[in-house]
Design a protein around this motif. Structure first.
Motif, PDB file in Angstrom:
ATOM      1  N   ASP A  16       1.775   2.932   6.786  1.00  0.00           N
ATOM      2  CA  ASP A  16       2.354   1.770   7.766  1.00  0.00           C
ATOM      3  C   ASP A  16       2.828   0.527   6.771  1.00  0.00           C
ATOM      4  O   ASP A  16       3.329  -0.537   7.297  1.00  0.00           O
ATOM      5  CB  ASP A  16       1.050   1.405   8.440  1.00  0.00           C
ATOM      6  CG  ASP A  16       0.529   2.351   9.598  1.00  0.00           C
ATOM      7  OD1 ASP A  16       1.412   3.001   9.999  1.00  0.00           O
ATOM      8  OD2 ASP A  16      -0.859   2.287   9.328  1.00  0.00           O
ATOM      9  N   PHE A  17       2.664   0.590   5.331  1.00  0.00           N
ATOM     10  CA  PHE A  17       2.857  -0.639   4.646  1.00  0.00           C
ATOM     11  C   PHE A  17       3.419   0.105   3.080  1.00  0.00           C
ATOM     12  O   PHE A  17       3.151   1.246   2.937  1.00  0.00           O
ATOM     13  CB  PHE A  17       1.805  -1.486   4.478  1.00  0.00           C
ATOM     14  CG  PHE A  17       0.744  -0.833   3.866  1.00  0.00           C
ATOM     15  CD1 PHE A  17       0.540  -1.068   2.440  1.00  0.00           C
ATOM     16  CD2 PHE A  17      -0.293  -0.495   4.569  1.00  0.00           C
ATOM     17  CE1 PHE A  17      -0.640  -0.300   1.792  1.00  0.00           C
ATOM     18  CE2 PHE A  17      -1.487   0.389   4.128  1.00  0.00           C
ATOM     19  CZ  PHE A  17      -1.541   0.112   2.506  1.00  0.00           C
ATOM     20  N   ILE A  28       1.127  -7.248  -3.028  1.00  0.00           N
ATOM     21  CA  ILE A  28       1.135  -7.585  -1.703  1.00  0.00           C
ATOM     22  C   ILE A  28       1.675  -6.466  -0.793  1.00  0.00           C
ATOM     23  O   ILE A  28       2.461  -5.779  -1.248  1.00  0.00           O
ATOM     24  CB  ILE A  28       2.274  -8.846  -1.482  1.00  0.00           C
ATOM     25  CG1 ILE A  28       1.696 -10.016  -2.269  1.00  0.00           C
ATOM     26  CG2 ILE A  28       2.272  -9.136  -0.078  1.00  0.00           C
ATOM     27  CD1 ILE A  28       2.594 -11.232  -2.128  1.00  0.00           C
ATOM     28  N   LYS A  29       0.825  -6.259   0.368  1.00  0.00           N
ATOM     29  CA  LYS A  29       1.288  -5.159   1.127  1.00  0.00           C
ATOM     30  C   LYS A  29       2.440  -5.574   2.238  1.00  0.00           C
ATOM     31  O   LYS A  29       2.122  -6.680   2.775  1.00  0.00           O
ATOM     32  CB  LYS A  29       0.154  -4.708   1.958  1.00  0.00           C
ATOM     33  CG  LYS A  29      -1.025  -3.926   1.386  1.00  0.00           C
ATOM     34  CD  LYS A  29      -2.268  -3.623   1.889  1.00  0.00           C
ATOM     35  CE  LYS A  29      -3.333  -2.959   1.145  1.00  0.00           C
ATOM     36  NZ  LYS A  29      -4.353  -2.588   1.861  1.00  0.00           N
ATOM     37  N   LYS A  51      -0.287  -7.221   8.037  1.00  0.00           N
ATOM     38  CA  LYS A  51      -1.595  -7.695   8.331  1.00  0.00           C
ATOM     39  C   LYS A  51      -2.517  -6.652   8.497  1.00  0.00           C
ATOM     40  O   LYS A  51      -2.304  -5.861   9.504  1.00  0.00           O
ATOM     41  CB  LYS A  51      -1.469  -8.624   9.545  1.00  0.00           C
ATOM     42  CG  LYS A  51      -0.839  -9.713   9.369  1.00  0.00           C
ATOM     43  CD  LYS A  51      -0.499 -10.760  10.574  1.00  0.00           C
ATOM     44  CE  LYS A  51       0.073 -12.009  10.188  1.00  0.00           C
ATOM     45  NZ  LYS A  51       0.387 -12.883  11.384  1.00  0.00           N
ATOM     46  N   GLU A  52      -3.692  -6.731   7.908  1.00  0.00           N
ATOM     47  CA  GLU A  52      -4.728  -5.619   7.860  1.00  0.00           C
ATOM     48  C   GLU A  52      -5.518  -5.834   9.354  1.00  0.00           C
ATOM     49  O   GLU A  52      -5.422  -6.845  10.072  1.00  0.00           O
ATOM     50  CB  GLU A  52      -6.060  -5.868   7.182  1.00  0.00           C
ATOM     51  CG  GLU A  52      -5.524  -5.977   5.509  1.00  0.00           C
ATOM     52  CD  GLU A  52      -5.335  -4.322   5.179  1.00  0.00           C
ATOM     53  OE1 GLU A  52      -5.434  -3.473   5.809  1.00  0.00           O
ATOM     54  OE2 GLU A  52      -4.695  -4.029   4.022  1.00  0.00           O
TER      55      GLU A  52
END
Length: 337
Positions: A16-17, A28-29, A51-52
């Motif tokens: 997803d990232f 940074i993800k 965003k987690e």
């Protein structure tokens, strides 16, 4: 209000990232998009940051329990300021210094640069890699950035086992690191110095803000030279430590195992070098012979000219002498008559 713009390099791709190492050395993800590959430089803004997922109340109690267990575990290992689950601490010193924490499976769980140069070598995500792979990446980067050269080729590696039941793994770790380094031909001839640390020394090293490897070298050096200071060892490059034989150090040269093809290629290269040396020497001798020939010709010409000048002077002197005799005889004749 002006948007904050981030710049960095993609170092890892997940479902997803992607993980980006920014120019300010932040991990940074970022939301995954098409066309993103490892090694690609990108520009992104705050809205692009991944965003987690939010923690639910149901899982909050479990997380709190794990957090309490982490605090308890760190207290049990003597407040060494290391991560939960760390089984050993490995430090790598060249001039850049880096500290890595590994778990029971030899996987890196934390990476800490111990000086400014150390930050330059952490150019990709080392977490999750086996310790030998992480050290291989660090050494390869050091080679590319000229921290390691033919003249500066010594590396200090220290292993400190945190959990006593893993002490027998120290030698296995050393062997794994060496075998990994041997896979890269460009790292042939690197000198590795191994020192073993302990929990007490690790705690003191962290307090003094020095790698455990250099701290162990300092302790060893005090036996031979009581006047040496911790700051002196801290400021020294590993190459200097190796050359001065400070402490009871055992330097091990890593030699690459070459197959038949590599050996044949090396022989061809060596033969070519020898041929070039012979051609160069032949040219040098020809040039010398030519110079000597010119020099001999010039000497002969000088001698010839000198001989001509000598004969000319002799003839002039003889002529002068004859004229003088004629003049004398003429004077005598006039006197007598």
């Amino acid at each position: 209000m002006q948007k904050v713009v981030y710049r960095g390099c993609v170092i890892k791709i997940e479902d997803d990232f992607v993980v980006v190492l920014t120019d300010k050395t932040q991990y940074i993800k970022v939301k995954k998009k098409d066309g993103l590959d490892v090694g690609k430089r990108i520009i992104f803004v705050k809205e692009d940051i991944y965003k987690e997922k939010k923690v639910t109340y149901k899982s909050f109690g479990m997380i709190a329990a794990i957090f309490m267990a982490m605090i308890f575990s760190v207290t049990l290992i003597g407040n060494l300021n290391i991560s939960y689950g760390a089984a050993a601490v490995v430090s790598v010193d060249i001039n850049p210094s880096i500290e890595l924490e590994i778990n029971k499976r030899n996987e890196v769980i934390k990476v800490t640069p111990l000086n400014e140069d150390g930050k330059e070598l952490i150019c990709e995500e080392l977490k999750g890699k086996l310790i030998e792979e992480a050290i291989f990446v660090i050494i390869t980067n050091a080679k590319q950035k000229n921290f390691i050269t033919k003249e500066k080729n010594s590396i200090l590696i220290s292993t400190t086992v945190i959990k006593d039941d893993l002490k027998e793994k120290t030698k296995a770790l050393e062997n794994a690191i060496e075998e990994k380094i041997k896979q890269e031909k460009k790292l042939d001839g690197i000198n590795i110095i191994y020192v073993e640390g302990n929990k007490k020394d690790l705690k003191e090293a962290k307090k003094q803000q020095i790698s455990i490897g250099k701290y162990e070298v300092y302790k060893q050096s005090k036996e031979k030279n009581p006047k040496i200071t911790l700051q002196q060892i801290k400021d020294m490059k590993v190459q200097e430590i190796a050359e001065k034989r400070i402490g009871k150090l055992k330097v091990k040269e890593v030699k690459i195992h070459k197959d038949k093809k590599d050996k044949k290629l090396d022989e061809k290269i060596e033969n070519h070098k020898n041929d070039m040396k012979e051609i160069k020497e032949e040219k040098r001798l020809k040039l010398k012979k030519k110079k000597d020939s010119k020099k001999d010709k010039a000497v002969k010409e000088k001698k010839k000219n000198s001989s001509k000048d000598g004969r000319k002077k002799k003839e002039e002197l003889s002529k002068k002498k004859k004229n003088k005799e004629k003049y004398t005889k003429s004077n005598e004749y006039h006197k007598n008559n």
